[in-house]
Write a protein that holds these residues in place. Structure first.
Motif, PDB file in Angstrom:
ATOM      1  N   ILE A  62      57.515  33.192 -11.070  1.00 29.77           N
ATOM      2  CA  ILE A  62      57.048  34.678 -11.174  1.00 29.77           C
ATOM      3  C   ILE A  62      57.137  35.131  -9.648  1.00 29.77           C
ATOM      4  O   ILE A  62      56.033  34.572  -8.929  1.00 29.77           O
ATOM      5  CB  ILE A  62      55.753  34.874 -11.593  1.00 29.77           C
ATOM      6  CG1 ILE A  62      55.787  34.278 -13.214  1.00 29.77           C
ATOM      7  CG2 ILE A  62      55.313  36.125 -11.614  1.00 29.77           C
ATOM      8  CD1 ILE A  62      54.442  34.228 -13.924  1.00 29.77           C
ATOM      9  N   PRO A  63      57.909  35.928  -9.239  1.00 29.21           N
ATOM     10  CA  PRO A  63      57.840  36.367  -7.653  1.00 29.21           C
ATOM     11  C   PRO A  63      56.599  36.745  -7.282  1.00 29.21           C
ATOM     12  O   PRO A  63      56.013  37.704  -8.081  1.00 29.21           O
ATOM     13  CB  PRO A  63      59.157  37.559  -7.756  1.00 29.21           C
ATOM     14  CG  PRO A  63      59.864  37.192  -9.145  1.00 29.21           C
ATOM     15  CD  PRO A  63      58.936  36.696  -9.986  1.00 29.21           C
ATOM     16  N   GLY A  64      56.285  36.462  -6.049  1.00 34.31           N
ATOM     17  CA  GLY A  64      55.011  37.014  -5.525  1.00 34.31           C
ATOM     18  C   GLY A  64      53.590  36.372  -5.783  1.00 34.31           C
ATOM     19  O   GLY A  64      52.719  36.768  -5.424  1.00 34.31           O
ATOM     20  N   LEU A  65      53.812  35.554  -6.788  1.00 29.71           N
ATOM     21  CA  LEU A  65      52.619  34.731  -7.153  1.00 29.71           C
ATOM     22  C   LEU A  65      52.535  33.301  -7.034  1.00 29.71           C
ATOM     23  O   LEU A  65      53.375  32.611  -7.454  1.00 29.71           O
ATOM     24  CB  LEU A  65      52.157  35.125  -8.862  1.00 29.71           C
ATOM     25  CG  LEU A  65      51.122  34.709  -9.371  1.00 29.71           C
ATOM     26  CD1 LEU A  65      49.909  35.703  -8.608  1.00 29.71           C
ATOM     27  CD2 LEU A  65      50.995  34.994 -10.869  1.00 29.71           C
ATOM     28  N   TYR A  66      51.521  32.989  -6.472  1.00 34.18           N
ATOM     29  CA  TYR A  66      51.117  31.502  -6.130  1.00 34.18           C
ATOM     30  C   TYR A  66      49.738  31.131  -6.566  1.00 34.18           C
ATOM     31  O   TYR A  66      48.972  31.788  -6.951  1.00 34.18           O
ATOM     32  CB  TYR A  66      51.303  31.420  -4.654  1.00 34.18           C
ATOM     33  CG  TYR A  66      52.718  31.691  -4.185  1.00 34.18           C
ATOM     34  CD1 TYR A  66      53.652  30.769  -3.757  1.00 34.18           C
ATOM     35  CD2 TYR A  66      52.869  33.043  -3.930  1.00 34.18           C
ATOM     36  CE1 TYR A  66      54.947  31.242  -3.355  1.00 34.18           C
ATOM     37  CE2 TYR A  66      54.297  33.383  -3.371  1.00 34.18           C
ATOM     38  CZ  TYR A  66      55.050  32.501  -3.239  1.00 34.18           C
ATOM     39  OH  TYR A  66      56.511  32.923  -2.684  1.00 34.18           O
ATOM     40  N   ALA A  67      49.735  29.677  -6.455  1.00 28.41           N
ATOM     41  CA  ALA A  67      48.379  29.323  -6.983  1.00 28.41           C
ATOM     42  C   ALA A  67      47.935  28.009  -6.059  1.00 28.41           C
ATOM     43  O   ALA A  67      48.775  27.126  -5.728  1.00 28.41           O
ATOM     44  CB  ALA A  67      48.215  28.979  -8.253  1.00 28.41           C
ATOM     45  N   ALA A  68      46.798  27.885  -6.096  1.00 29.81           N
ATOM     46  CA  ALA A  68      46.061  26.487  -5.447  1.00 29.81           C
ATOM     47  C   ALA A  68      44.799  26.444  -5.682  1.00 29.81           C
ATOM     48  O   ALA A  68      43.911  27.127  -6.085  1.00 29.81           O
ATOM     49  CB  ALA A  68      46.108  26.638  -3.803  1.00 29.81           C
ATOM     50  N   GLY A  69      44.283  24.909  -5.778  1.00 35.47           N
ATOM     51  CA  GLY A  69      43.030  24.724  -6.259  1.00 35.47           C
ATOM     52  C   GLY A  69      42.601  24.396  -7.595  1.00 35.47           C
ATOM     53  O   GLY A  69      43.732  24.056  -8.155  1.00 35.47           O
ATOM     54  N   GLU A  70      41.607  24.139  -8.060  1.00 33.16           N
ATOM     55  CA  GLU A  70      41.233  23.767  -9.378  1.00 33.16           C
ATOM     56  C   GLU A  70      42.094  24.766 -10.652  1.00 33.16           C
ATOM     57  O   GLU A  70      42.183  24.018 -11.630  1.00 33.16           O
ATOM     58  CB  GLU A  70      39.580  23.821  -9.443  1.00 33.16           C
ATOM     59  CG  GLU A  70      39.495  22.995 -10.911  1.00 33.16           C
ATOM     60  CD  GLU A  70      37.849  22.576 -11.076  1.00 33.16           C
ATOM     61  OE1 GLU A  70      37.067  22.683  -9.913  1.00 33.16           O
ATOM     62  OE2 GLU A  70      37.467  22.948 -12.068  1.00 33.16           O
ATOM     63  N   ILE A  71      42.534  25.705 -10.296  1.00 31.86           N
ATOM     64  CA  ILE A  71      43.286  26.663 -11.228  1.00 31.86           C
ATOM     65  C   ILE A  71      44.630  25.823 -11.456  1.00 31.86           C
ATOM     66  O   ILE A  71      45.221  25.831 -12.737  1.00 31.86           O
ATOM     67  CB  ILE A  71      43.550  28.004 -10.564  1.00 31.86           C
ATOM     68  CG1 ILE A  71      43.941  28.813 -11.732  1.00 31.86           C
ATOM     69  CG2 ILE A  71      44.485  27.786  -9.327  1.00 31.86           C
ATOM     70  CD1 ILE A  71      44.407  30.240 -11.120  1.00 31.86           C
ATOM     71  N   LEU A  72      45.051  24.805 -10.826  1.00 32.85           N
ATOM     72  CA  LEU A  72      46.334  24.237 -11.102  1.00 32.85           C
ATOM     73  C   LEU A  72      45.815  23.013 -11.963  1.00 32.85           C
ATOM     74  O   LEU A  72      46.804  22.322 -12.750  1.00 32.85           O
ATOM     75  CB  LEU A  72      46.619  23.132  -9.696  1.00 32.85           C
ATOM     76  CG  LEU A  72      47.349  24.222  -8.837  1.00 32.85           C
ATOM     77  CD1 LEU A  72      47.891  23.325  -7.586  1.00 32.85           C
ATOM     78  CD2 LEU A  72      48.173  25.486  -9.267  1.00 32.85           C
TER      79      LEU A  72
END
Ligand SMILES: Cc1cc2nc3c(=O)[nH]c(=O)nc-3n(C[C@H](O)[C@H](O)[C@H](O)COP(=O)(O)OP(=O)(O)OC[C@H]3O[C@@H](n4cnc5c(N)ncnc54)[C@H](O)[C@@H]3O)c2cc1C
Length: 477
Positions: free
Chosen positions: A432-442
């Motif tokens: 999804i362009p522009g959207l990244y994730a890190a941490g426990e959300i993974l």
């Protein structure tokens, strides 16, 4: 600072100012980006306020100085072994390759490992090398370093932080995420950015969401209050997807305050045999033993309880054990235990096993025959059913005692699907362009599979925050 009633634009918008978010904020500012951090709580730090702060990184300067031969490949191998190949090798590999750089940076900024570190493991399955470290003050040792590094960037306003600002939805233009909308002091504000990074942590403080995502009861909340699963929900609203349900793992458990939901843990019966070898037996709702009570592996112990009805068990013992063994409840004296047997709902005492079973809602005949079989094994010195080794005494002298222990989740197994660059991906695995994730959300399932690998929540959170902060905040050319 209150959220301004105006549209803001930055290079990187970080949603959640906890472990991964702060790490990303510092790295992004150091890379020259203009950064906005939106934090729902009243302070920055998130789960670092609670966390034990244990990390694992391979190939660190600390290890070199101690002559410990280690590598990211060995780290990945250990995690895949411990998790029986249920962890996500792409995500684990990315974390392991960059963890030493992150850890060395922490140390260069003033973090120091406790004198005993590094060790192969403590409270977790041992690694093959000494790579497990923590600071004297747990997660707060890390938070102190991150806040000191963030300070100059806050003062120069390269980083703007807005506390008490809960992001409610992501903003899109076509398929791309272009920012987020938040609520602050009753005002709705939109923040735009070239990249949006979700570092909102887990969901385990949200009972309904935990139960829906995992399929397991969440009777107690012991996590950071901000772990409401907001980021996961918001990402799924714009096409992201969750993964990891097949690898949900709960903690071996705790003694709850009450049956109110959510309750809280008042104490924990010691289940680590290396700290206190068990004298008691554990039985499930059917009154049957279901595991080797001195099982050394935290993962095996946890999965054994998790597989029982309602993820609960009763710890059964008798007067001789009470008089002879050290108190089984961590940090409690014998007097405290006796007081609990005088009326606490999770504790029961009775003159016969039949009456004890009745008090606990268990089948009396089943409990009697379970204890009789255990006593016979104890006399023979061999536990044919489960292979338990430590069996110092039978359970035969009344009164008899039972304590109910309950599993629950402190970290989130299910997580947001991302690709090898930590871009949030949709149902068709497209970023999804522009959207990244890190941490426990993974999700813990991506990082440790259906197991517990020491430091493999914090280390990836800090490492991925740092990686993404550096790459996403480069000012537009
Ligand atoms: C008691 C305990 C001990 C632990 N010990 C260890 C350990 O020793 N080693 C290890 O590896 N792991 C450990 N963990 C797990 C680890 O600490 C966490 O997984 C990690 O700190 C999570 O980092 P995070 O950045 O993803 O989330 P957090 O640090 O929780 O940060 C998320 C932030 O986002 C904010 N937020 C949430 N929703 C919104 C929203 N809608 N808008 C704005 N802000 C929002 C939250 O308020 C929070 O500040 C432990 C966890 C617990 C509970």
């Amino acid at each position: 600072m209150a959220c301004p009633d105006a549209l803001e634009a930055s290079d990187l918008l970080i949603v959640g100012g906890g472990t991964a978010g702060l790490s990303a904020g510092v790295a992004a500012a150091q890379a020259g980006g203009r950064v906005t951090i939106l934090e729902a709580g009243d302070s920055l730090g998130g789960t670092l306020f609670l966390s034990a702060g244990q990390m694992s990184a391979a190939g660190t300067r600390l290890q070199h100085a101690l002559g410990i031969d280690d590598s990211p490949e060995a780290h990945v191998e250990d995690i895949m072994r411990i998790s029986a190949d249920t962890a996500n090798p792409t995500i684990v590999g990315l974390a392991a390759r960059h963890a030493a750089e992150m850890y060395d940076w922490l140390e260069s900024c003033g973090f120091s490992a406790a004198p005993a570190c590094p060790v192969v493991g403590i409270d977790h399955e041992p690694y093959s090398r000494r790579r497990f470290v923590w600071g004297e003050d747990g997660g707060r040792s890390i938070l102190k370093v991150l806040m000191a590094q963030l300070g100059p960037h806050l003062r120069s306003r390269r980083v703007a932080t807005f506390l008490g600002t809960r992001v409610t939805r992501l903003l899109t233009e076509g398929p791309a995420v272009v920012g987020a909308e938040c609520e602050s002091g009753g005002v709705t504000v939109r923040h735009l950015a070239r990249a949006t990074l979700l570092t909102t942590g887990g969901y385990t403080a949200n009972v309904a969401m935990t139960e829906k995502l995992t399929g397991y009861e969440q009777p107690a909340v012991m996590s950071w209050a901000g772990a409401q699963g907001d980021g996961l929900r918001m990402a799924m609203d714009v096409g992201g997807r969750a993964r990891g349900r097949e690898n949900v793992v709960t903690r071996f458990g705790a003694i709850l305050e009450s049956d109110a939901k959510p309750s809280r843990a008042i104490a924990t019966f010691e289940s680590y045999p290396e700290r206190r070898a068990p004298w008691e037996i554990y039985v499930n709702a059917a009154g049957r033993r279901f595991m080797r009570e001195d099982e050394p592996g935290i993962g095996s112990r946890s999965r054994a309880l998790q597989d029982q009805p309602r993820q609960r068990c009763w710890i059964i013992f008798d007067q001789t054990i009470l008089d002879t063994a050290s108190p089984g409840i961590r940090g409690w004296t014998r007097a405290q235990m006796m007081a609990a047997f005088d009326g606490h709902a999770m504790f029961a005492r009775a003159d016969s096993l039949q009456a004890l079973a009745l008090a606990c809602g268990l089948d009396g005949e089943a409990l009697q025959s379970t204890v009789a079989r255990y006593n016979a094994s104890q006399q023979r010195g061999a536990d044919a059913a489960f292979g338990r080794v430590h069996m110092p005494a039978p359970i035969m002298t009344g009164p008899f005692y039972a304590i109910r222990q309950q599993a629950f989740a402190t970290t989130s197994s299910v997580g947001l699907a991302v690709d090898g660059e930590l871009r949030v991906i949709d149902l068709a695995d497209r970023p999804i362009p522009g959207l990244y994730a890190a941490g426990e959300i993974l999700g813990a399932a991506a990082l440790m599979g259906r197991s517990f690998c020491g430091g493999m929540m914090l280390t990836p959170a800090l490492t991925f925050g740092r990686l993404l902060g550096r790459t996403l905040a480069r000012p537009a050319a």
